[in-house]
Design a protein around this motif. Sequence first.
Motif, PDB file in Angstrom:
ATOM      1  N   ALA A  80     -30.546  26.056   8.950  1.00 53.25           N
ATOM      2  CA  ALA A  80     -30.103  27.310   8.330  1.00 53.25           C
ATOM      3  C   ALA A  80     -28.644  27.247   7.934  1.00 53.25           C
ATOM      4  N   GLY A  81     -28.186  26.054   7.512  1.00 49.12           N
ATOM      5  CA  GLY A  81     -26.869  25.954   6.900  1.00 49.12           C
ATOM      6  C   GLY A  81     -26.949  26.437   5.465  1.00 49.12           C
ATOM      7  N   PRO A  82     -25.859  26.329   4.711  1.00 48.55           N
ATOM      8  CA  PRO A  82     -25.872  26.805   3.322  1.00 48.55           C
ATOM      9  C   PRO A  82     -26.977  26.185   2.475  1.00 48.55           C
ATOM     10  N   ASN A  83     -27.246  24.882   2.652  1.00 43.96           N
ATOM     11  CA  ASN A  83     -28.254  24.238   1.812  1.00 43.96           C
ATOM     12  C   ASN A  83     -29.654  24.776   2.098  1.00 43.96           C
ATOM     13  N   GLY A  84     -30.010  24.864   3.383  1.00 42.86           N
ATOM     14  CA  GLY A  84     -31.316  25.394   3.725  1.00 42.86           C
ATOM     15  C   GLY A  84     -31.483  26.840   3.296  1.00 42.86           C
ATOM     16  N   LEU A  85     -30.437  27.643   3.450  1.00 45.92           N
ATOM     17  CA  LEU A  85     -30.502  29.050   3.048  1.00 45.92           C
ATOM     18  C   LEU A  85     -30.597  29.189   1.539  1.00 45.92           C
ATOM     19  N   MET A  86     -29.871  28.342   0.801  1.00 46.23           N
ATOM     20  CA  MET A  86     -29.951  28.396  -0.659  1.00 46.23           C
ATOM     21  C   MET A  86     -31.368  28.059  -1.129  1.00 46.23           C
ATOM     22  N   LEU A  87     -31.961  27.034  -0.531  1.00 48.72           N
ATOM     23  CA  LEU A  87     -33.334  26.688  -0.886  1.00 48.72           C
ATOM     24  C   LEU A  87     -34.273  27.843  -0.569  1.00 48.72           C
TER      25      LEU A  87
ATOM     26  N   MET B  32     -23.410  27.764 -11.258  1.00 48.67           N
ATOM     27  CA  MET B  32     -24.798  28.011 -10.886  1.00 48.67           C
ATOM     28  C   MET B  32     -24.899  29.218  -9.964  1.00 48.67           C
ATOM     29  N   LEU B  33     -23.986  29.360  -9.030  1.00 51.22           N
ATOM     30  CA  LEU B  33     -23.979  30.534  -8.164  1.00 51.22           C
ATOM     31  C   LEU B  33     -23.728  31.803  -8.964  1.00 51.22           C
ATOM     32  N   ASP B  34     -22.897  31.713  -9.985  1.00 46.93           N
ATOM     33  CA  ASP B  34     -22.670  32.844 -10.877  1.00 46.93           C
ATOM     34  C   ASP B  34     -23.982  33.247 -11.554  1.00 46.93           C
ATOM     35  N   ARG B  35     -24.811  32.274 -11.871  1.00 42.70           N
ATOM     36  CA  ARG B  35     -26.077  32.551 -12.559  1.00 42.70           C
ATOM     37  C   ARG B  35     -27.175  33.053 -11.628  1.00 42.70           C
ATOM     38  N   ARG B  36     -26.865  33.142 -10.349  1.00 43.72           N
ATOM     39  CA  ARG B  36     -27.767  33.794  -9.403  1.00 43.72           C
ATOM     40  C   ARG B  36     -27.179  35.097  -8.861  1.00 43.72           C
ATOM     41  N   GLY B  37     -26.023  35.505  -9.382  1.00 39.59           N
ATOM     42  CA  GLY B  37     -25.389  36.718  -8.904  1.00 39.59           C
ATOM     43  C   GLY B  37     -24.686  36.563  -7.578  1.00 39.59           C
ATOM     44  N   LEU B  38     -24.487  35.316  -7.136  1.00 35.94           N
ATOM     45  CA  LEU B  38     -23.889  35.064  -5.825  1.00 35.94           C
ATOM     46  C   LEU B  38     -22.388  34.816  -5.888  1.00 35.94           C
ATOM     47  N   TYR B  39     -21.892  34.422  -7.038  1.00 33.25           N
ATOM     48  CA  TYR B  39     -20.454  34.153  -7.161  1.00 33.25           C
ATOM     49  C   TYR B  39     -19.645  35.397  -6.837  1.00 33.25           C
ATOM     50  N   ALA B  40     -20.045  36.543  -7.388  1.00 28.99           N
ATOM     51  CA  ALA B  40     -19.301  37.782  -7.154  1.00 28.99           C
ATOM     52  C   ALA B  40     -19.368  38.187  -5.690  1.00 28.99           C
ATOM     53  N   ARG B  41     -20.511  37.953  -5.046  1.00 29.24           N
ATOM     54  CA  ARG B  41     -20.655  38.338  -3.645  1.00 29.24           C
ATOM     55  C   ARG B  41     -19.795  37.471  -2.738  1.00 29.24           C
ATOM     56  N   ILE B  42     -19.629  36.210  -3.086  1.00 29.09           N
ATOM     57  CA  ILE B  42     -18.804  35.322  -2.261  1.00 29.09           C
ATOM     58  C   ILE B  42     -17.324  35.507  -2.553  1.00 29.09           C
ATOM     59  N   SER B  43     -16.976  35.610  -3.831  1.00 25.36           N
ATOM     60  CA  SER B  43     -15.562  35.680  -4.222  1.00 25.36           C
ATOM     61  C   SER B  43     -14.974  37.080  -4.075  1.00 25.36           C
ATOM     62  N   GLY B  44     -15.831  38.108  -4.138  1.00 21.65           N
ATOM     63  CA  GLY B  44     -15.337  39.471  -4.113  1.00 21.65           C
ATOM     64  C   GLY B  44     -14.748  39.923  -5.426  1.00 21.65           C
ATOM     65  N   SER B  45     -14.967  39.137  -6.489  1.00 23.77           N
ATOM     66  CA  SER B  45     -14.409  39.453  -7.801  1.00 23.77           C
ATOM     67  C   SER B  45     -15.531  39.722  -8.797  1.00 23.77           C
ATOM     68  N   SER B  46     -15.298  40.662  -9.688  1.00 22.73           N
ATOM     69  CA  SER B  46     -16.268  40.949 -10.744  1.00 22.73           C
ATOM     70  C   SER B  46     -16.063  40.064 -11.965  1.00 22.73           C
ATOM     71  N   GLU B  47     -15.000  39.268 -11.961  1.00 21.62           N
ATOM     72  CA  GLU B  47     -14.722  38.377 -13.076  1.00 21.62           C
ATOM     73  C   GLU B  47     -15.544  37.100 -12.954  1.00 21.62           C
TER      74      GLU B  47
ATOM     75  N   GLU C 200     -22.023  30.869   3.934  1.00 20.50           N
ATOM     76  CA  GLU C 200     -23.260  30.888   4.709  1.00 20.50           C
ATOM     77  C   GLU C 200     -23.692  32.314   5.015  1.00 20.50           C
ATOM     78  N   LYS C 201     -22.744  33.190   5.316  1.00 20.78           N
ATOM     79  CA  LYS C 201     -23.057  34.583   5.621  1.00 20.78           C
ATOM     80  C   LYS C 201     -23.692  35.279   4.416  1.00 20.78           C
ATOM     81  N   VAL C 202     -23.124  35.070   3.241  1.00 16.43           N
ATOM     82  CA  VAL C 202     -23.665  35.691   2.034  1.00 16.43           C
ATOM     83  C   VAL C 202     -25.073  35.172   1.742  1.00 16.43           C
TER      84      VAL C 202
ATOM     85  N   PRO D 295     -24.883  31.638  13.934  1.00 21.57           N
ATOM     86  CA  PRO D 295     -24.116  30.891  12.925  1.00 21.57           C
ATOM     87  C   PRO D 295     -22.943  30.154  13.547  1.00 21.57           C
ATOM     88  N   LYS D 296     -22.594  29.014  12.969  1.00 23.21           N
ATOM     89  CA  LYS D 296     -21.406  28.293  13.426  1.00 23.21           C
ATOM     90  C   LYS D 296     -20.161  29.099  13.083  1.00 23.21           C
TER      91      LYS D 296
END
Length: 497
Positions: A9-16, A52-67, A103-105, A36-37
């Motif tokens: 359940a690290g980032p790779n497993g969660l992304m999959l 690619m994360l931007d194209r899943r709507g995850l970039y904004a959630r991780i970065s906290g930015s709407s840009e 990983e949290k996101v 979690p570690k």
Amino acid sequence: MFDVVIVGAGPNGLMLACELALAGVRPVVLERLTGPKTEPRANGLVGQIVRMLDRRGLYARISGSSEPPRPAPRYMFGAFTLDLAGIEDNPVSLLPAPQEQIEKVLAERATELGVILRRGEEVTDLHQTDDLVRITLGGGETLTARYLVGADGGRSMVRRLSGIGFPGVTDDDFVTRSANVSVADEYVGPEGDLIVPGYGSLPPLLYVRTECGTIVWGLLPGRAPILHTTETGGAAEQDTPMTFEEMLASAERVLGAPVPVEPPKGDGPRLLRRLAGGNTRLAERYRDGRVLLLGDAAHVHSAIGGPGLNLGLQDAVNLGWKLAATVRGWAPDDLLDTYDEERRPVAERVVASTLSQSALMRPGPEVTALRTVFGELLASPGGTGRIAHLLAGTTEGFAPDLQVHTGGGTRRLAELTTSARPLLLDLDGGFAEAAKPWLDRVDVLSGKAEGTDATGLLLRPDCHIAWTGYEPGDVSGLRAALTRWFGEPLGDAHEPE
């Protein structure tokens, strides 16, 4: 029986898990740890995975930015600073964020999508047949699944139990030390550089090489500043716990001057780590029947340039839709085999990149001479651009960031791909009809696009271009690509499960 069990359940497993859930498959994720570690690990993402994360709507959630992501003006390769400002279509985008935040996101997103996460579960054995994989857990429980994915790190139990070889090299001739630090304001320059009396300044987050080793310093969002050194030779303190004084002594040996930092203030967890040597290994194959490998379970290498998490997350995006299509029954017979065919060569490139950077960063006059020659090659036309794409993990056919004008307004490509479904952009008005037999699994959008002269684009869920149309009415090429990647049309095949 479960469709897919993911171990790790690290980032790779969660992304999959997120990718599978978006495609209509609900996986079960097993994690050996009970929570979690918390110790500091990776410091962010770089390159194609950011888009690619931007194209899943995850970039904004991780970065906290709407840009949207922006290209970085500079980056590093083997302790060379790369000026990226003049590169056309600069591929190096950055997402500075602690791995625990990423990983949290991803865990939150997986939960939203209905993924089952079971912590405190360790796999102790597995056995596969032509139809299923039987998994034994530490408490004696047995699970069965149609497919099993090992995302359980460099010491993957899934890889070992499946019998997949993990050849490579071990280098024990260097020691890396890392620590969170604190520093007085007077020693921090206006650009975030660290001012070292008797030496000069260290630029933020860029490796500096001397004849005694390398050092990197940086201010990181959400955590204490970090100091990191690499020296050749064995560590005399290998059998003793790492101390902050040891970190200071290493930094002074590398720079030849005391570094004005102190232990971090406030509550932890804090990074204080010594690592002797390192492994570079690549799995002999990414698939063995119904068992597949992902991320560090498939490849381990130096962390120089931050390629590991980038590579693993892109593995997950490539594998997710292919595995889901196979489970749901509409995948072409060889679709799942293309995961190994497409991703293993990318890992080979990353391995070559990290090994070459390690060689360029070693101390010694012969390396200094090598750096002089390499620097000249880097400055030649196209040299920096080639290295930038290598660092970014650029893969052939990844769709550019398009602006699509539709009847409902102008939308970025990133807004059209959050569902992780195949997408046909009908940019000439002549292709939607030809795609109707695939509408159960392919979305169609008509409009006009900036940044391309194509009349039509067919995108795989991982945002790679499966077909490009340049002539109105080129429906035969479109149908061939639809069949190649997304199976037979619904009217000619069994109803998908």
